[in-house]
Design an enzyme around this catalytic site. Structure first.
Site, mmCIF file in Angstrom:
data_model
loop_
_atom_site.group_PDB
_atom_site.id
_atom_site.type_symbol
_atom_site.label_atom_id
_atom_site.label_comp_id
_atom_site.label_asym_id
_atom_site.label_seq_id
_atom_site.Cartn_x
_atom_site.Cartn_y
_atom_site.Cartn_z
ATOM 1 C CG ASP A 251 29.276 40.421 40.609
ATOM 2 O OD1 ASP A 251 29.949 40.474 39.500
ATOM 3 O OD2 ASP A 251 29.366 39.124 41.203
ATOM 4 N N GLY B 276 28.050 38.649 36.164
ATOM 5 C CA GLY B 276 26.904 39.043 37.151
ATOM 6 C C GLY B 276 26.084 37.726 37.002
ATOM 7 N NE ARG C 55 37.643 38.846 39.026
ATOM 8 C CZ ARG C 55 37.450 37.485 39.448
ATOM 9 N NH1 ARG C 55 36.214 36.981 39.480
ATOM 10 N NH2 ARG C 55 38.288 36.761 39.927
ATOM 11 N NE ARG D 194 30.937 34.480 13.635
ATOM 12 C CZ ARG D 194 30.075 33.692 12.656
ATOM 13 N NH1 ARG D 194 28.747 33.390 12.952
ATOM 14 N NH2 ARG D 194 30.318 33.823 11.423
HETATM 15 O O1 F6P Z 1 32.110 38.132 41.947
HETATM 16 C C1 F6P Z 1 32.832 38.503 40.936
HETATM 17 C C2 F6P Z 1 32.846 37.679 39.699
HETATM 18 O O2 F6P Z 1 33.612 38.196 38.709
HETATM 19 C C3 F6P Z 1 31.543 37.377 39.278
HETATM 20 O O3 F6P Z 1 31.141 38.373 38.397
HETATM 21 C C4 F6P Z 1 31.630 36.169 38.438
HETATM 22 O O4 F6P Z 1 30.531 35.373 38.223
HETATM 23 C C5 F6P Z 1 32.551 35.286 39.198
HETATM 24 O O5 F6P Z 1 33.460 36.164 40.015
HETATM 25 C C6 F6P Z 1 33.772 34.565 38.390
HETATM 26 O O6 F6P Z 1 34.365 33.943 39.585
HETATM 27 P P1 F6P Z 1 35.997 33.168 39.397
HETATM 28 O O7 F6P Z 1 36.991 34.225 39.271
HETATM 29 O O8 F6P Z 1 36.186 32.393 40.473
HETATM 30 O O9 F6P Z 1 35.966 32.439 38.074
#
Ligand code: F6P
Length: 352
Positions: free
Chosen positions: A136, A179, A279, A270
């Protein structure tokens, strides 16, 4: 020296590269260093789940996603709660376990929540050095956090890929990017991936402004549009509502926007939500270098017994910021951020 390592909060690319950086620096400098890998973040410190790690365990992990230590979310608001039949809160348990294990310091890799707990621990006399981790990019005190560059690369890949299918069908694509509180990923990926509209939590948007962009593009013969929307974005109308009431049930901002665009347009719309794809996987070369530099600096701080700091990118240099300056703060995109100004100059709509 007996040092505990832990990774806490949501994972991201570069955690292993950063762990390796700290370990290499420590093992290289003092032959008698012992590293204890604490499992699953603060949970491992609460439950005494750790193991002594050997030097070889930090080899070959520079490019691996995830974390070799495991991670978990332990919300700061719960660290003062009593656990089931326990008579002490989690913070006290962690402090006690640290002393019982005769640790000299903790090296903690994490985001905003992690830093609040790290600061609380340091106020209880624990020696701590932290590294700023989160896709983030919203950690205060550092120009960038690691994982951000890799997530932007992933999100950009999605936006790039959508162009051909959007153009082929003359469709509108709404791509919802991670985010919740800060729109850095959407802003940077939107720029890198040629989005026509970028919607971020820092700038509440109007539906009319989005429709205007689509109509203009259609009139100029570009019959498709790409919209990057951060998962925390909301409309100007919603800005006056309390946060919890800004969205009905499980509807995400991307879904909501698609529904509204569908009502207004005679064109296919869409939704694409890459979610945790952003991630996962390998860190980019930029993140690998960044993590290695942060790791080296964190190792150096431990060796110098300079505790209570987060290592950080400050301009082109790696520096150190006191945890007291980091904990509890959030780095959202400031309204005078140059990148916003330049996005506008490029003709990208920010939904204003
Ligand atoms: O804090 C990083 C993040 O990937 C955010 O962008 C997202 O909102 C959140 O974590 C998602 O969290 P989780 O992996 O617990 O679903």
């Amino acid at each position: 020296m007996k040092i505990g390592f832990l990774t806490s909060g949501g994972d991201c690319q570069g955690l292993n590269a950063a762990l390796r950086g700290v370990a290499k620096t420590l093992f290289g400098a003092v032959p008698y260093v012992e590293i204890y890998g604490i499992e699953d973040g603060y949970k491992g410190l609460i439950d005494c789940k750790w193991r002594k790690m050997e030097q070889y365990e930090f080899s070959g992990i520079l490019r691996e996603g995830g974390t070799i230590l495991g991670t978990s979310r332990q919300p700061f608001r719960t660290i003062r709660d009593l656990e089931d039949d326990s008579t002490e809160d989690r913070l006290t348990t962690m402090v006690r376990n640290y002393h019982n294990e005769c640790l000299d310091a903790l090296v903690i890799l994490g985001g905003n929540g992690t830093h609040k707990t790290a600061y609380a621990l340091s106020q209880h006399g624990i020696n701590i050095v932290t590294l700023p981790k989160t896709i983030d990019n919203d950690i205060y005190g550092t120009d960038y956090s690691f994982g951000f560059d890799s997530a932007v690369a992933k999100a950009t890949d999605v936006l790039d890929t959508l162009h051909s299918t959007a153009a082929a069908h003359g469709r509108i694509f709404v791509c919802e990017l991670m985010g919740r509180k800060a729109g850095w990923v959407a802003l940077y990926a939107g720029l890198a991936g040629g989005a026509d509209v970028i919607l971020i939590p820092e700038i509440p948007y109007t539906l009319d402004s989005v429709l205007e962009v689509i109509e203009k593009r259609n009139h100029s013969g570009k019959n498709f549009s790409i919209i990057a929307i951060a998962e925390g974005a909301f409309t100007k109308e919603m800005a006056s509502h309390p946060k919890k009431e800004r969205r009905a049930g499980d509807i995400s901002p991307g879904m909501e926007l698609v529904r509204e665009l569908e009502e207004q347009l005679n064109q296919d719309v869409r939704l694409v939500i890459p979610g945790h794809f952003q991630r996962g996987g390998d860190p980019t070369p930029t993140d690998r270098v960044f993590c290695s530099r942060l790791g080296a600096m964190a190792g150096e701080l431990v060796l110098k017994r300079k505790f209570g700091y987060m290592v950080a990118l400050q301009g082109l240099s790696i520096g150190a910021v006191p945890l007291s300056e980091v904990a509890g703060k959030l780095k959202t995109i400031p309204s005078d951020c140059e990148v916003l100004k330049q996005a506008r100059l490029l003709g990208i709509s920010l939904g204003e």
